[in-house]
Design an enzyme around this catalytic site. Structure first.
Site, PDB file in Angstrom:
ATOM      1  N   HIS A 187      -0.738  -2.359   1.162  1.00 36.88           N
ATOM      2  CA  HIS A 187      -0.533  -1.585  -0.062  1.00 36.88           C
ATOM      3  C   HIS A 187       0.928  -1.582  -0.516  1.00 36.88           C
ATOM      4  O   HIS A 187       1.321  -0.735  -1.308  1.00 36.88           O
ATOM      5  CB  HIS A 187      -0.982  -0.138   0.149  1.00 36.88           C
ATOM      6  CG  HIS A 187      -2.392   0.020   0.614  1.00 36.88           C
ATOM      7  ND1 HIS A 187      -3.461  -0.388  -0.145  1.00 36.88           N
ATOM      8  CD2 HIS A 187      -2.922   0.529   1.762  1.00 36.88           C
ATOM      9  CE1 HIS A 187      -4.590  -0.113   0.510  1.00 36.88           C
ATOM     10  NE2 HIS A 187      -4.290   0.422   1.674  1.00 36.88           N
TER      11      HIS A 187
ATOM     12  N   HIS B   2      -9.174  -0.032  -1.575  1.00 35.35           N
ATOM     13  CA  HIS B   2      -9.726  -0.925  -0.559  1.00 35.35           C
ATOM     14  C   HIS B   2     -10.976  -1.594  -1.083  1.00 35.35           C
ATOM     15  O   HIS B   2     -11.798  -2.092  -0.312  1.00 35.35           O
ATOM     16  CB  HIS B   2     -10.066  -0.150   0.717  1.00 35.35           C
ATOM     17  CG  HIS B   2      -8.958   0.712   1.191  1.00 35.35           C
ATOM     18  ND1 HIS B   2      -8.863   2.035   0.843  1.00 35.35           N
ATOM     19  CD2 HIS B   2      -7.878   0.430   1.948  1.00 35.35           C
ATOM     20  CE1 HIS B   2      -7.770   2.540   1.388  1.00 35.35           C
ATOM     21  NE2 HIS B   2      -7.156   1.597   2.064  1.00 35.35           N
TER      22      HIS B   2
END
Lengths: 336, 336
Positions: B58, B220
């Protein structure tokens, strides 16, 4: 083609509208068509102005480097197309503080033509112009024709050093000398994994089969020097860093700045893998990485790929890199 | 699958090596495995420590928000996997300056489990822990179950406000209160255009046919609330901004911060198109955008897509957003 856009023919104008809306404290438009943008506090009396420009699609390239300690203005072309001489002239007039204006841009035919024309138009207005054309892409021409090379991610360093010199009040001669030295100290090479699709044309800038990479690719998809099977991050970093260092020919013990730049769609995670191997190879050659930059600095819309830039530092260039800079896209003036 | 990587099973470890090599003046490792990273000047005596953490993939998410006026430490999991309680505990001990430690992380099962376990382990060490679980993703649960929502890009604002409070010397109670208030004031929703391919699995996180988009997708690849034909930038911005504002229910005249975040492969140009329309819609609702952020703040490797976050501001939160912050990935403390 999956893009978050509206009509392709207003793509650039709408980006600029978004940019001006998001950063009103930083930049303003010098013209009704919003294709000449300048620092909010332009013109700065007695300070050298710095105007850059080029095609759109490279954010934060060009537009993003207008700010304190960076460029004073930018002329904004369509996607991968040069701005017009008139747009460059408008930016020039809007940043002219009476100490002359430096033109700094990448070595592409259309840009050279239009910036030269703008310089001719600025002269009768009493604005002294000097020009530094950026040529850091080692893959684009051999060393004996280094002046023919294209300008790519090394522009960050040229803008940063010239901008810091202008900000502290250096003369036009000095700002131009420093900018030229920064450019001459930079070497860049890229790798492309997938192309950009141009919004208006709807076509990719190049094609590359699944599982292949192209080393030396340009930021508009210009052909590189090697096409072949996609290699590991380490192998790619080694290939590129070796070519750069061989071309740069720095003495052992020298300090360098190392920039690993994403071309648009490559995640930051992968850039750090390239950084890791490149920095080790640089150390193995007896050089010291004194400043590091990892991120998206000069892109090609959604091209997947990256470039590595090494800049040879001396005390003058390092101090200019470390000086404060402030724009919505780039802030500096602190530790590496 | 085109990725610039080495062996997938050392992907995260090599990223961390690159990161530590690139930013030695900013961060250091608290453990031999390098999965607990802290500010270079940690621990700061008498200051509240802030520990975050989560899965990798991320960037600049988590890792990138360790710095001055931000988080003090981070525990780093594998790709899209929680760090272990032991790694969180090591980060906790390394940032403990005697004034307590705040845990701030996104609401995901594994993270909640391991942070809670770490808090239990920290207690016998004499470290007082408070926790704020981030829940800004409006698409992930209805308003009446807001505590079940996932944490996404709004984490930037939570880290920034809590970090500024800790930096100026606020107590643990106050830093936790401010962080909770920042989270409660944030609403985010995303759109996905193409999936991430996990390095180890070599498989996409989801599939989406050519020409389609998914509104409300998680970072995700968690399923969203609407899947359909890819729409224009304006239509996407309207859809998302309306849902956010309806959920936020801010009074006319209120100030907000607006963040348009890229998920990894979407160019900055497209983010400004979203910003443009979102900012206009916010103004049409009688709200004022006081701070703007456009770029990649919390990504999902090479997912194409974006998210929009709106944070309702009061004087306290706005001052904390405007306070200085310094990390290799995020610098602030200046005009919008």
């Amino acid at each position: 083609m999956k893009k978050i856009i509206n009509e392709p023919d207003v793509f650039v104008d709408e980006i600029i509208e978004g940019l001006l809306a998001a950063h009103p404290a930083w930049i303003k438009s010098a013209t009704a068509d919003k294709r000449a943008l300048v620092r909010k506090d332009a013109p700065k009396e007695g300070r050298v102005g710095i105007v850059t420009g080029g095609g759109s699609g490279h954010l934060p390239g060009f537009l993003g480097y207008v700010g304190e300690g960076l460029c004073s203005g930018v002329a904004v072309g369509n996607v991968f197309s040069s701005p017009s001489a008139e747009q460059i002239l408008e930016a020039t007039k809007a940043v002219n503080g009476g100490a002359g204006v430096l033109y700094v841009y990448g070595n592409y035919g259309g840009d050279v033509l239009n910036f030269d024309l703008a310089a001719d138009l600025a002269e009768p207005e009493g604005i002294e112009i000097q020009t530094v054309v950026l040529t850091d892409d080692v893959a684009s021409a051999p060393k004996e024709r280094a002046a023919d090379r294209r300008g790519v991610a090394g522009m960050l360093f040229a803008f940063k050093c010239a901008g810091a010199a202008a900000e502290r009040g250096d003369s036009l001669d000095d700002v131009a000398r420093i900018c030229g030295k920064a450019n001459a100290s930079c070497r860049t090479m890229g790798v492309g994994l997938s192309p950009t699709i141009l919004p208006a044309a709807g076509k990719p800038t190049f094609t590359l089969p699944e599982g292949e990479m192209e080393i030396g690719i340009g930021i508009h998809g210009e052909p590189g020097t090697h096409r072949g099977k996609l290699e590991s991050a380490d192998a790619i970093a080694e290939r590129i860093t070796r070519e750069i260092l061989d071309d740069l020919d720095a003495e052992k013990g020298s300090r360098v700045a190392l920039l690993v730049n994403g071309l648009g769609a490559t995640p930051l995670e992968e850039l750090y893998l390239l950084y890791r191997r490149s920095a080790r190879l640089i150390a193995d050659r007896g050089l010291k990485v004194a400043r590091s930059y990892v991120g998206e600095y000069v892109t090609s819309l959604e091209m997947a790929g990256a470039s590595i830039t090494v800049m040879l530092l001396d005390d003058e260039l390092q101090a200019l890199l470390e000086a404060p800079a402030n724009s919505p896209f780039f802030r500096d003036g602190t530790a590496s």
